[in-house]
Every structure is written in structure tokens, then in C-alpha cells.
Design an enzyme around this catalytic site. Structure first.
Site, PDB file in Angstrom:
ATOM      1  N   HIS A 121      10.180   8.499   2.170  1.00  0.00           N
ATOM      2  CA  HIS A 121       9.851   8.005   3.510  1.00  0.00           C
ATOM      3  C   HIS A 121      11.158   7.964   4.306  1.00  0.00           C
ATOM      4  CE1 HIS A 121       8.729   4.956   6.537  1.00  0.00           C
ATOM      5  NE2 HIS A 121       7.466   5.183   6.229  1.00  0.00           N
ATOM      6  N   ASP A 198      12.303   2.193  -3.713  1.00  0.00           N
ATOM      7  CA  ASP A 198      11.465   1.872  -2.556  1.00  0.00           C
ATOM      8  C   ASP A 198      10.051   1.654  -3.103  1.00  0.00           C
ATOM      9  OD1 ASP A 198       9.660   1.992  -0.501  1.00  0.00           O
ATOM     10  OD2 ASP A 198      10.510   3.784   0.439  1.00  0.00           O
ATOM     11  N   GLN A 201       4.866   1.435  -1.553  1.00  0.00           N
ATOM     12  CA  GLN A 201       3.512   1.868  -1.886  1.00  0.00           C
ATOM     13  C   GLN A 201       3.109   1.515  -3.309  1.00  0.00           C
ATOM     14  OE1 GLN A 201       1.358   2.977   0.203  1.00  0.00           O
ATOM     15  NE2 GLN A 201       2.731   3.331   1.925  1.00  0.00           N
ATOM     16  N   LYS A 224       1.716  -4.348   3.051  1.00  0.00           N
ATOM     17  CA  LYS A 224       1.008  -3.333   2.261  1.00  0.00           C
ATOM     18  C   LYS A 224       0.416  -3.953   0.998  1.00  0.00           C
ATOM     19  CE  LYS A 224       4.121   0.273   3.939  1.00  0.00           C
ATOM     20  NZ  LYS A 224       3.342   1.035   4.889  1.00  0.00           N
ATOM     21  N   CYS A 362       5.853   9.881   8.231  1.00  0.00           N
ATOM     22  CA  CYS A 362       7.277   9.491   8.108  1.00  0.00           C
ATOM     23  C   CYS A 362       7.919  10.146   6.897  1.00  0.00           C
ATOM     24  CB  CYS A 362       7.450   7.976   8.037  1.00  0.00           C
ATOM     25  SG  CYS A 362       6.935   7.134   9.515  1.00  0.00           S
TER      26      CYS A 362
HETATM   27  N1  PLP Z   1       8.706   3.367   2.196  1.00  0.00           N
HETATM   28  C1  PLP Z   1       7.474   3.828   1.999  1.00  0.00           C
HETATM   29  C2  PLP Z   1       7.188   4.668   0.792  1.00  0.00           C
HETATM   30  C3  PLP Z   1       6.460   3.525   2.908  1.00  0.00           C
HETATM   31  O1  PLP Z   1       5.239   3.995   2.714  1.00  0.00           O
HETATM   32  C4  PLP Z   1       6.761   2.720   4.027  1.00  0.00           C
HETATM   33  C5  PLP Z   1       5.736   2.427   5.044  1.00  0.00           C
HETATM   34  O2  PLP Z   1       4.800   3.182   5.223  1.00  0.00           O
HETATM   35  C6  PLP Z   1       8.061   2.250   4.168  1.00  0.00           C
HETATM   36  C7  PLP Z   1       9.013   2.589   3.239  1.00  0.00           C
HETATM   37  C8  PLP Z   1       8.439   1.365   5.305  1.00  0.00           C
HETATM   38  O3  PLP Z   1       7.779   0.159   5.225  1.00  0.00           O
HETATM   39  P1  PLP Z   1       7.865  -0.902   6.408  1.00  0.00           P
HETATM   40  O4  PLP Z   1       7.468  -0.146   7.651  1.00  0.00           O
HETATM   41  O5  PLP Z   1       6.878  -1.948   6.034  1.00  0.00           O
HETATM   42  O6  PLP Z   1       9.257  -1.380   6.476  1.00  0.00           O
END
Ligand code: PLP
Length: 403
Positions: A121, A198, A201, A224, A362
Site C-alpha cells: 500500500h 503493515d 488488512q 478495519k 493505493c
Molecule cells: N496498509 C494497508 C495494507 C491498507 O490496506 C491500508 C488502508 O487501506 C493502509 C495501510 C492505510 O491504513 P489507514 O488509512 O487506516 O492509515
């Protein structure tokens, strides 16, 4: 009595009708819906004990502080962190990764490398680019295979004595790939590299035990995980956190301030400058409690079966092309249609009350690697049912008639 698997009724929003149709919500990878218990906990804080936390000598402040710290302990237990002080409350995954990157920057210099993957992401790419720009280190990205998995040969080729940090997503938000993070962390540890996972998900769908994984950082978001937006957690190894400089300056993160110099508060407050998102943290704790009361194993098995069913049916629809065939996947079904743009297709599904997400999710470098502009993504959560799969497949067939 055992809790029923039919938990949709816990989520008031799922009873809504959209465009005159019952709602089929398949966008939980973007954000999950919230159970009544979380909504009530936030409301209860504002109605009964709203006050700023720490440093106060009145009942409301004591109650608010206790609730905030209780939430921290629950979040720590959820991911197997040994101590609550290893949990830093953040705005979400994005801020957690930025915090780690900002605080680590001074440790990097020319000749050092940060290793990520093409599957990340943007939140797990751009903070490392910033670190590299500031420090002179180089950003390396491990290739992704056509099936949407980390190319392990390439990972091991790129992991070397110059690698100072490995940052990898636990689960791909675009394809649902469940990455072998335990193995990747092991390999990084053997090279002496730091690791950040990270987990945005992952936490909803797999059991996370940071102590067993042996990672240095683990970042995730409450929203999430059935919790509110604007709050998340960064787990960090305690001795590492102790040794890092603070992230932001301000109230709460200090021990003593004079005009000349400041000494810093202990963990985790050193990294939590300013009034925290108290209501958010309390909602986060309530979401962890809610999850704890669910038959998670059985719900996850059902969710996995729904994902498999959706894939099986969609593969049979002429004009639908699946994107990514990872051997281990959770929650996400990504696909394309031959005859039209994903965005138009998403609108046609929305008209039928089916909420999916379309676009690059993203993850532009991943889309580029796969040679596609984006996908149509249906993402499942514990509250989805067989009816949602039926409605998705019927909705896709109907939408195809218009494109
Ligand atoms: N990393 C992953 C794999 C994600 O799916 C997301 C959000 O979709 C993020 C990071 C960023 O999360 P947040 O927007 O809650 O900071």
C-alpha cells in the site's frame, strides 16, 4: 449458549437500503462497519465521563484515563504484545508507519537499504521514500509474481548485508495475498535488519502474535477492525522504542521542559504528543472486546468459504477476469471485466445496493507490475453471508448486460 454466526444484526448500518435495494457491503478492506457495542462505548464516554486524560485530579479525568489505558491493554493483548507500553496510539496504520520511519531516519545513511515489496500500500512505500530522501539510503522493492505473491527468490536476492530494514504488508489490500511474514521476519533478523509489518488488512482475519513473529514494529488501524476511524496502533519492541527519538513535540510526551532543553516521558507517552483520540481509543477497546466475544474461528471459516464461493462463481461468468491467484488469501476478491472500466462497473453494482471498491487501491506499483489500471475489489468481513455472494454474482451478471 454458543453465539450464532449470524452477526449482521450487531451492525445497525447493514440494515440500510441503498438505491432501494438491501445493502450488500463488500468494501470492508476500505473500512469495516461498526457494531452497536462500539457506537455505544463512544457515546457513553461523551455522555458520562468526557474529560482530558492524565495529569488531572478529578473523577471524570480518572475515569477517562482508566478507560484509555484499559483500551491500550486490550489492544496489546489482541496482538500478543507483552506489555501495554509497547502500544503507541496513532491515527492509524499510515501514521504508525510514518512514525517509525521518521524516528528511524537518523539511523540510516548512504549505503543502507530499505527493502519493501511491489505489493505494498502507498502507506508502506512513501514513508520509506521520505526516509531515503532524507538519509541518502536506497529503497529496494522485491518483485511480485503474476499470481500476486511475493517473489521469494527475489526477496532473498535483495535482502543483504546493506539491508537495514524490511517493511512488508501482512495481507495485500488489493489482492488479499497472505504473505509468509514469519519467514520474511526470520530471514531479516538473520541479516540483522529491522522489520516492520503493515498489518492493516491482517488483524481482522488472522491471529497476530507479534512476540512469536519477532517483528520490531507492527502497525494497524482500528477502523478495519470494527473500531472507529482516526485511531490505530503501532506496536514496537520496547528497547528499540526506548532508544528512538520522539516523533512529535508537545504536551504529554515530556518529563521536564525548560527553555533550553526537554527530557522525555516514558513509553508509550514519549510518542504520543498532545491530547490523544480518547473516544477513538475507547471505541478501539470496545471493538477488541466485541471481537473477543465472537466465535472467531467459525466465522473465519465461513468467511473463507464465502470468498472461495465468490471466486468459483465469478470465474464462470463470461467477461470476468480474476486478478491474482495467491495460494493463501484472505477476504479479497479482485477482478476485471473485459468490456468496460472498473469505475463504471462499480456504479452499476452500487445501483443494485452492492458496495465494492474500484481503482488502484493505493497500490499503484502493484497495478503497474500486473499491467492493469486497477481492479474491481469485493472484500469480505465476518458479517457477510451467502446472500452477499449470491447478490454479488447476480449483480455482476446484470451489470455486464449494460457494458
Ligand atoms: N496498509 C494497508 C495494507 C491498507 O490496506 C491500508 C488502508 O487501506 C493502509 C495501510 C492505510 O491504513 P489507514 O488509512 O487506516 O492509515
Amino acid at each position: 449458549m454458543a453465539r450464532s454466526l449470524d452477526i449482521g444484526g450487531d451492525f445497525p448500518l447493514l440494515a440500510r437500503r441503498i438505491n432501494g435495494q438491501p445493502l450488500t457491503y463488500l468494501d470492508s478492506a476500505a473500512t469495516t462497519q461498526k457494531p452497536q457495542a462500539v457506537i455505544d462505548a463512544i457515546r457513553d464516554y461523551y455522555e458520562r465521563y468526557n474529560a482530558n486524560v492524565h495529569r488531572a485530579a478529578h473523577v471524570l479525568a480518572d475515569e477517562a484515563t482508566a478507560a484509555l489505558e484499559d483500551a491500550r491493554a486490550k489492544v496489546a493483548a489482541l496482538i500478543g504484545a507483552g506489555e501495554a507500553r509497547q502500544i503507541i496510539f496513532t491515527r492509524g496504520t499510515t501514521e504508525g508507519i510514518n512514525l517509525a520511519a521518521a524516528c528511524l531516519t537518523d539511523r540510516f545513511g548512504p549505503g543502507d537499504e530499505v527493502l519493501i515489496t511491489e505489493m505494498e500500500h502507498h502507506s508502506n512505500i512513501v514513508p520509506w521514500q521520505l526516509l531515503c530522501q532524507r538519509s541518502g539510503a536506497a529503497l529496494m522493492a522485491c518483485r511480485v509474481t503474476p499470481t500476486g505473491e511475493i517473489d521469494l527468490e527475489d526477496f532473498h536476492a535483495k535482502l543483504g548485508r546493506h539491508t537495514k530494514l524490511v517493511a512488508v504488508g501482512h495481507v495485500s489490500n488489493a489482492l488479499g495475498t497472505l504473505n509468509p511474514v514469519a519467514d520474511l521476519i526470520d530471514a531479516a533478523n538473520r541479516q540483522g535488519a529491522l522489520t516492520l509489518i503493515d498489518g492493516a488488512q491482517a488483524v481482522q482475519h488472522v491471529d497476530v502474535d507479534v512476540a512469536r513473529l519477532g517483528c520490531d514494529f507492527y502497525a494497524f488501524s482500528a477502523h478495519k477492525l470494527f473500531g472507529p476511524t482516526g485511531i490505530g496502533a503501532l506496536y514496537g519492541r520496547a528497547d528499540l522504542l526506548e532508544s528512538l527519538p520522539p516523533y512529535q513535540g508537545g504536551g504529554e510526551m515530556i518529563e521536564h521542559v525548560s527553555i533550553e532543553r526537554t527530557t522525555y516521558n516514558k513509553l508509550p507517552y514519549k510518542f504520543e504528543a498532545g491530547t490523544p483520540n480518547i473516544a477513538g481509543a475507547i471505541g478501539f477497546g470496545a471493538a477488541v472486546d466485541y471481537l473477543g466475544g465472537l466465535p472467531r474461528e467459525a466465522l473465519r471459516d465461513r468467511e473463507a468459504a464465502l470468498v472461495s464461493e465468490a471466486i468459483r462463481h465469478l470465474k464462470q461468468v463470461p467477461g470476468v477476469r480474476m486478478v491474482g491467484e495467491p495460494s493463501e488469501r484472505v477476504s479479497v476478491v479482485s477482478f476485471l471485466i473485459d468490456t468496460g472500466h472498473p469505475h463504471d462497473f462499480g456504479t452499476l453494482l452500487d445501483q443494485q445496493g452492492i458496495a465494492v471498491r474500484t481503482g488502484h487501491h493505493c497500490a499503484m506499483p502493484l497495478m503497474e507490475r500486473l499491467g492493469i489500471p486497477g481492479t474491481i475489489r469485493a472484500s469480505f468481513a465476518l458479517y457477510n453471508s451467502a446472500t452477499d455472494v449470491e447478490r454479488l454474482v447476480a449483480g455482476v451478471e446484470k451489470a455486464l448486460e449494460f457494458l
